[in-house]
Scaffold this motif. Structure first.
Motif, PDB file in Angstrom:
ATOM      1  N   GLY A  25     -13.232   2.371   7.245  1.00 15.55           N
ATOM      2  CA  GLY A  25     -14.541   2.667   6.688  1.00 15.55           C
ATOM      3  C   GLY A  25     -15.531   3.014   7.786  1.00 15.55           C
ATOM      4  N   ARG A  26     -16.806   3.053   7.413  1.00 14.01           N
ATOM      5  CA  ARG A  26     -17.815   3.498   8.376  1.00 14.01           C
ATOM      6  C   ARG A  26     -17.904   2.580   9.589  1.00 14.01           C
ATOM      7  NH1 ARG A  26     -23.076   3.380  10.082  1.00 14.01           N
ATOM      8  NH2 ARG A  26     -23.894   5.448  10.643  1.00 14.01           N
ATOM      9  N   GLU A  27     -17.781   1.277   9.384  1.00 18.15           N
ATOM     10  CA  GLU A  27     -17.870   0.358  10.518  1.00 18.15           C
ATOM     11  C   GLU A  27     -16.754   0.613  11.521  1.00 18.15           C
ATOM     12  OE1 GLU A  27     -18.095  -3.695   9.384  1.00 18.15           O
ATOM     13  OE2 GLU A  27     -19.972  -3.487   8.265  1.00 18.15           O
ATOM     14  N   ALA A  28     -15.542   0.863  11.017  1.00 18.46           N
ATOM     15  CA  ALA A  28     -14.420   1.152  11.911  1.00 18.46           C
ATOM     16  C   ALA A  28     -14.615   2.491  12.602  1.00 18.46           C
ATOM     17  CB  ALA A  28     -13.114   1.153  11.120  1.00 18.46           C
ATOM     18  N   LEU A  29     -15.167   3.460  11.872  1.00 16.00           N
ATOM     19  CA  LEU A  29     -15.443   4.769  12.461  1.00 16.00           C
ATOM     20  C   LEU A  29     -16.413   4.640  13.626  1.00 16.00           C
ATOM     21  CD1 LEU A  29     -15.471   7.904  12.477  1.00 16.00           C
ATOM     22  CD2 LEU A  29     -17.265   7.778  10.724  1.00 16.00           C
ATOM     23  N   ARG A  30     -17.523   3.927  13.396  1.00 12.14           N
ATOM     24  CA  ARG A  30     -18.514   3.784  14.456  1.00 12.14           C
ATOM     25  C   ARG A  30     -17.968   2.959  15.621  1.00 12.14           C
ATOM     26  NH1 ARG A  30     -22.205   7.674  13.745  1.00 12.14           N
ATOM     27  NH2 ARG A  30     -22.903   6.763  15.725  1.00 12.14           N
ATOM     28  N   LEU A  43      -3.579   0.795  13.622  1.00 11.98           N
ATOM     29  CA  LEU A  43      -3.869   1.656  12.478  1.00 11.98           C
ATOM     30  C   LEU A  43      -2.786   2.706  12.325  1.00 11.98           C
ATOM     31  CD1 LEU A  43      -5.658   2.794  10.235  1.00 11.98           C
ATOM     32  CD2 LEU A  43      -6.968   4.009  11.994  1.00 11.98           C
ATOM     33  N   TRP A  44      -2.320   3.253  13.429  1.00  7.41           N
ATOM     34  CA  TRP A  44      -1.260   4.279  13.387  1.00  7.41           C
ATOM     35  C   TRP A  44       0.003   3.721  12.735  1.00  7.41           C
ATOM     36  CZ3 TRP A  44      -3.080   8.874  14.277  1.00  7.41           C
ATOM     37  CH2 TRP A  44      -2.218   9.960  14.480  1.00  7.41           C
ATOM     38  N   ARG A  45       0.352   2.494  13.090  1.00  7.79           N
ATOM     39  CA  ARG A  45       1.534   1.863  12.492  1.00  7.79           C
ATOM     40  C   ARG A  45       1.315   1.588  11.012  1.00  7.79           C
ATOM     41  NH1 ARG A  45       1.438  -0.757  17.574  1.00  7.79           N
ATOM     42  NH2 ARG A  45       0.339  -2.557  16.693  1.00  7.79           N
ATOM     43  N   GLU A  46       0.101   1.213  10.644  1.00  6.34           N
ATOM     44  CA  GLU A  46      -0.200   0.979   9.229  1.00  6.34           C
ATOM     45  C   GLU A  46      -0.080   2.268   8.429  1.00  6.34           C
ATOM     46  OE1 GLU A  46      -3.716  -1.331   8.287  1.00  6.34           O
ATOM     47  OE2 GLU A  46      -3.598  -2.331  10.226  1.00  6.34           O
ATOM     48  N   LEU A  47      -0.532   3.367   9.014  1.00  9.97           N
ATOM     49  CA  LEU A  47      -0.376   4.656   8.347  1.00  9.97           C
ATOM     50  C   LEU A  47       1.102   4.983   8.168  1.00  9.97           C
ATOM     51  CD1 LEU A  47      -3.106   6.763  10.214  1.00  9.97           C
ATOM     52  CD2 LEU A  47      -3.212   5.930   7.852  1.00  9.97           C
ATOM     53  N   GLY A  48       1.878   4.690   9.192  1.00 11.49           N
ATOM     54  CA  GLY A  48       3.319   4.926   9.082  1.00 11.49           C
ATOM     55  C   GLY A  48       3.951   4.067   8.007  1.00 11.49           C
ATOM     56  N   ALA A  49       3.565   2.793   7.945  1.00 14.12           N
ATOM     57  CA  ALA A  49       4.112   1.897   6.927  1.00 14.12           C
ATOM     58  C   ALA A  49       3.725   2.339   5.521  1.00 14.12           C
ATOM     59  CB  ALA A  49       3.632   0.467   7.182  1.00 14.12           C
ATOM     60  N   ALA A  50       2.554   2.971   5.391  1.00 17.56           N
ATOM     61  CA  ALA A  50       2.094   3.444   4.084  1.00 17.56           C
ATOM     62  C   ALA A  50       2.742   4.769   3.685  1.00 17.56           C
ATOM     63  CB  ALA A  50       0.581   3.598   4.090  1.00 17.56           C
ATOM     64  N   GLY A  51       3.539   5.371   4.586  1.00 18.42           N
ATOM     65  CA  GLY A  51       4.228   6.617   4.271  1.00 18.42           C
ATOM     66  C   GLY A  51       3.458   7.865   4.602  1.00 18.42           C
ATOM     67  N   PHE A  52       2.361   7.727   5.368  1.00 20.83           N
ATOM     68  CA  PHE A  52       1.529   8.888   5.681  1.00 20.83           C
ATOM     69  C   PHE A  52       2.319   9.957   6.423  1.00 20.83           C
ATOM     70  CE2 PHE A  52      -1.559  11.416   7.895  1.00 20.83           C
ATOM     71  CZ  PHE A  52      -2.690  11.417   7.112  1.00 20.83           C
ATOM     72  N   PHE A  53       3.094   9.544   7.415  1.00 19.03           N
ATOM     73  CA  PHE A  53       3.820  10.514   8.234  1.00 19.03           C
ATOM     74  C   PHE A  53       5.169  10.896   7.619  1.00 19.03           C
ATOM     75  CE2 PHE A  53       1.294   7.927  11.331  1.00 19.03           C
ATOM     76  CZ  PHE A  53       0.311   8.884  11.551  1.00 19.03           C
ATOM     77  N   ALA A  54       5.761  10.002   6.853  1.00 21.01           N
ATOM     78  CA  ALA A  54       7.071  10.265   6.252  1.00 21.01           C
ATOM     79  C   ALA A  54       6.958  10.808   4.832  1.00 21.01           C
ATOM     80  CB  ALA A  54       7.907   8.987   6.248  1.00 21.01           C
ATOM     81  N   LEU A  55       5.783  11.265   4.468  1.00 17.29           N
ATOM     82  CA  LEU A  55       5.529  11.683   3.087  1.00 17.29           C
ATOM     83  C   LEU A  55       6.511  12.739   2.606  1.00 17.29           C
ATOM     84  CD1 LEU A  55       3.305  11.167   0.846  1.00 17.29           C
ATOM     85  CD2 LEU A  55       2.289  13.312   1.628  1.00 17.29           C
ATOM     86  N   ARG A  56       6.868  13.681   3.477  1.00 20.92           N
ATOM     87  CA  ARG A  56       7.721  14.790   3.056  1.00 20.92           C
ATOM     88  C   ARG A  56       9.171  14.648   3.521  1.00 20.92           C
ATOM     89  NH1 ARG A  56       6.300  19.998   4.696  1.00 20.92           N
ATOM     90  NH2 ARG A  56       5.311  19.176   6.572  1.00 20.92           N
ATOM     91  N   LEU A  57       9.492  13.546   4.164  1.00 22.07           N
ATOM     92  CA  LEU A  57      10.886  13.298   4.501  1.00 22.07           C
ATOM     93  C   LEU A  57      11.671  12.965   3.235  1.00 22.07           C
ATOM     94  CD1 LEU A  57      11.212  11.101   7.724  1.00 22.07           C
ATOM     95  CD2 LEU A  57      11.974  13.443   7.385  1.00 22.07           C
TER      96      LEU A  57
END
Length: 302
Positions: A25-30, A43-57
């Motif tokens: 959110g905004r606090e993390a952005l700032r 955060l990068w690992r959390e995105l990976g765990a959520a399937g952000f990077f593997a979405l099209r695999l």
């Protein structure tokens, strides 16, 4: 034929928006801005765990098994939240570079003109660059505090087949940013008062906001269409429209904010600076126009 997002696609978009609102959110952005733009590996690992990077695999390879239309919805939300990092390159590297799909590896790419590379100092691999090896480089000043730039040594790699999808996903990021600046401008116009009434009541401000909305929605429509067809010329057109919507939208949002918009505390300048950088990534305006001109000449030939 129904060109509206399906219920599953709408749920995916809503889920990503909720995830990013809670985690970035905004606090993390700032905090990222104040921290000098260092990439958040957690955060990068959390995105990976959520399937952000593997979405099209494919699911057989541990991915989500979705397609480009779903990917642009996800990247639109990432652009709206100003999520930092080499998102496109790491997404494209899923299944190619070990750890990219899971978010345990950060992958950047030679997606800028010349030897400049984003996030090179934090990358584990470089897409299209000598087998993924990270070349030596030196940091250079970046207009965007959340997109560190490095001048890489040696020769830039060949993006090859990654270029079209990279341009489309970057266009989706731009479209998300453009839509967010519309929201920011409209909200501020309803809150800020002059001469006893909200500035949104003034015709000049209404026109600014209306033009922002038209550009953003046109760009979003072009991005969605290109995601369905996968056509190179349509992707180039979508990138052109999305770059214009993001850059001009942020500028118009600054106009709505007035002097407040030029302060470090407002987030509007972050959208403008990120839009400037993205406009030079994967496919520039000059390159897009050249590709479109070639297509028009081909179609006009007897």
């Amino acid at each position: 034929m129904d060109f509206q997002p399906t219920e599953e696609q709408r749920d995916l978009r809503a889920g990503v928006r909720d995830l990013l609102a809670g985690r970035y959110g905004r606090e993390a952005l700032r905090a990222s801005v104040d921290g000098g733009g260092t990439l958040d590996r957690a955060l990068w690992r959390e995105l990976g765990a959520a399937g952000f990077f593997a979405l099209r695999l494919p699911e057989a390879e541990g991915g989500v098994g979705l397609g480009l239309p779903e990917a642009v919805l996800v990247f639109e939300e990432a652009g709206r939240a100003l999520l930092p990092g080499p998102l496109v390159a790491t997404h494209l590297a899923a299944g190619v570079v070990p750890g990219a799909a899971e978010g345990t590896a950060v992958v950047t790419a030679f997606d800028l003109e010349g030897p400049l590379v984003t996030h090179l100092g934090e990358a584990d691999a470089v897409l299209g660059g000598g087998g993924g090896a990270v070349p030596a480089g030196e940091p250079v000043r970046s207009v965007d505090p959340l997109t560190p730039l490095w001048r890489a040594g040696g020769h830039a790699g060949d993006l090859g087949t990654y270029r079209e999808e990279g341009a489309l996903l970057t266009a989706a990021l731009q479209a998300g940013s453009a839509l967010r600046t519309v929201e920011l401008a409209v909200r501020y116009a309803g809150e800020r008062e002059q001469f006893g009434q909200p500035i949104g009541a003034f015709q000049a401000v209404k026109h600014l906001c209306a033009r922002m909305l038209v550009r953003a929605e046109l760009a979003r429509t072009a991005v969605y269409a290109a995601a369905v067809t996968g056509d190179g010329a349509e992707i180039a057109a979508a990138k052109l429209l999305a770059d214009e919507a993001a850059v001009r939208g942020a500028r118009d949002c600054l106009q709505v904010y007035g002097g407040m918009g030029f302060t470090w505390e407002a987030d509007v300048h972050l959208h403008l600076k990120r839009a400037w950088v993205r406009a030079e990534q994967w496919r520039t305006a000059a390159g897009a126009r050249e590709l479109l001109a070639e297509r028009l000449l081909e179609e006009a030939a007897p």
